[in-house]
Design a protein around this motif. Structure first.
Motif, PDB file in Angstrom:
ATOM      1  N   MET A 107     -16.013  -6.124 -17.982  1.00 62.93           N
ATOM      2  CA  MET A 107     -15.194  -4.951 -17.719  1.00 62.93           C
ATOM      3  C   MET A 107     -14.035  -5.296 -16.777  1.00 62.93           C
ATOM      4  N   VAL A 108     -14.321  -6.069 -15.734  1.00 64.23           N
ATOM      5  CA  VAL A 108     -13.272  -6.477 -14.785  1.00 64.23           C
ATOM      6  C   VAL A 108     -12.240  -7.341 -15.507  1.00 64.23           C
ATOM      7  N   LYS A 109     -12.689  -8.251 -16.348  1.00 72.39           N
ATOM      8  CA  LYS A 109     -11.769  -9.108 -17.117  1.00 72.39           C
ATOM      9  C   LYS A 109     -10.871  -8.251 -18.009  1.00 72.39           C
ATOM     10  N   GLN A 110     -11.453  -7.268 -18.681  1.00 73.22           N
ATOM     11  CA  GLN A 110     -10.688  -6.370 -19.549  1.00 73.22           C
ATOM     12  C   GLN A 110      -9.676  -5.561 -18.743  1.00 73.22           C
ATOM     13  N   LEU A 111     -10.084  -5.033 -17.610  1.00 71.11           N
ATOM     14  CA  LEU A 111      -9.181  -4.244 -16.769  1.00 71.11           C
ATOM     15  C   LEU A 111      -8.036  -5.087 -16.222  1.00 71.11           C
ATOM     16  N   ARG A 112      -8.316  -6.324 -15.855  1.00 74.25           N
ATOM     17  CA  ARG A 112      -7.256  -7.216 -15.385  1.00 74.25           C
ATOM     18  C   ARG A 112      -6.251  -7.496 -16.499  1.00 74.25           C
ATOM     19  N   MET A 113      -6.761  -7.708 -17.716  1.00 74.62           N
ATOM     20  CA  MET A 113      -5.874  -7.956 -18.847  1.00 74.62           C
ATOM     21  C   MET A 113      -5.003  -6.724 -19.122  1.00 74.62           C
ATOM     22  N   GLU A 114      -5.592  -5.537 -19.100  1.00 76.23           N
ATOM     23  CA  GLU A 114      -4.835  -4.308 -19.338  1.00 76.23           C
ATOM     24  C   GLU A 114      -3.810  -4.056 -18.239  1.00 76.23           C
ATOM     25  N   ALA A 115      -4.137  -4.415 -16.995  1.00 74.68           N
ATOM     26  CA  ALA A 115      -3.205  -4.225 -15.889  1.00 74.68           C
ATOM     27  C   ALA A 115      -2.004  -5.161 -15.998  1.00 74.68           C
ATOM     28  N   SER A 116      -2.177  -6.296 -16.672  1.00 72.40           N
ATOM     29  CA  SER A 116      -1.088  -7.260 -16.776  1.00 72.40           C
ATOM     30  C   SER A 116      -0.130  -6.960 -17.938  1.00 72.40           C
ATOM     31  N   VAL A 117      -0.456  -5.986 -18.770  1.00 68.25           N
ATOM     32  CA  VAL A 117       0.402  -5.631 -19.906  1.00 68.25           C
ATOM     33  C   VAL A 117       1.679  -4.979 -19.382  1.00 68.25           C
ATOM     34  N   GLU A 118       2.817  -5.441 -19.914  1.00 65.44           N
ATOM     35  CA  GLU A 118       4.107  -4.875 -19.487  1.00 65.44           C
ATOM     36  C   GLU A 118       4.263  -3.465 -20.051  1.00 65.44           C
ATOM     37  N   ARG A 119       4.623  -2.541 -19.206  1.00 62.05           N
ATOM     38  CA  ARG A 119       4.780  -1.142 -19.605  1.00 62.05           C
ATOM     39  C   ARG A 119       6.238  -0.848 -19.925  1.00 62.05           C
ATOM     40  N   VAL A 120       6.453   0.100 -20.836  1.00 65.94           N
ATOM     41  CA  VAL A 120       7.796   0.532 -21.215  1.00 65.94           C
ATOM     42  C   VAL A 120       7.841   2.046 -21.045  1.00 65.94           C
TER      43      VAL A 120
END
Length: 69
Positions: A14-27
């Motif tokens: 879950m932490v790995k998934q959340l870190r990956m989602e947090a690193s996604v560039e937002r528009v």
């Protein structure tokens, strides 16, 4: 020697998934809407729903009747 329990493994995933989602560039939505509109306008000539299907390429056209003399 420590073995991880099922709940620990689940939390690590879950932490790995959340870190990956947090690193996604937002528009911003306003910019995404402008980009989408421009894409649609640039590709409208390729859209078969707007331009129609040429009769020769349409596999769903009504069959022509055959007349024997």
């Amino acid at each position: 020697m420590s073995t991880k329990t099922g709940s620990e493994l689940l939390m690590h995933r879950m932490v790995k998934q959340l870190r990956m989602e947090a690193s996604v560039e937002r528009v911003m939505v306003s910019q995404a809407a402008v980009d989408l509109k421009n894409f649609c306008l640039q590709n409208a000539h390729k859209d078969l729903l707007l331009m129609g299907v040429p009769s020769g390429d349409n596999p769903f056209r009504p069959p022509k009747s055959c007349l024997l003399l």
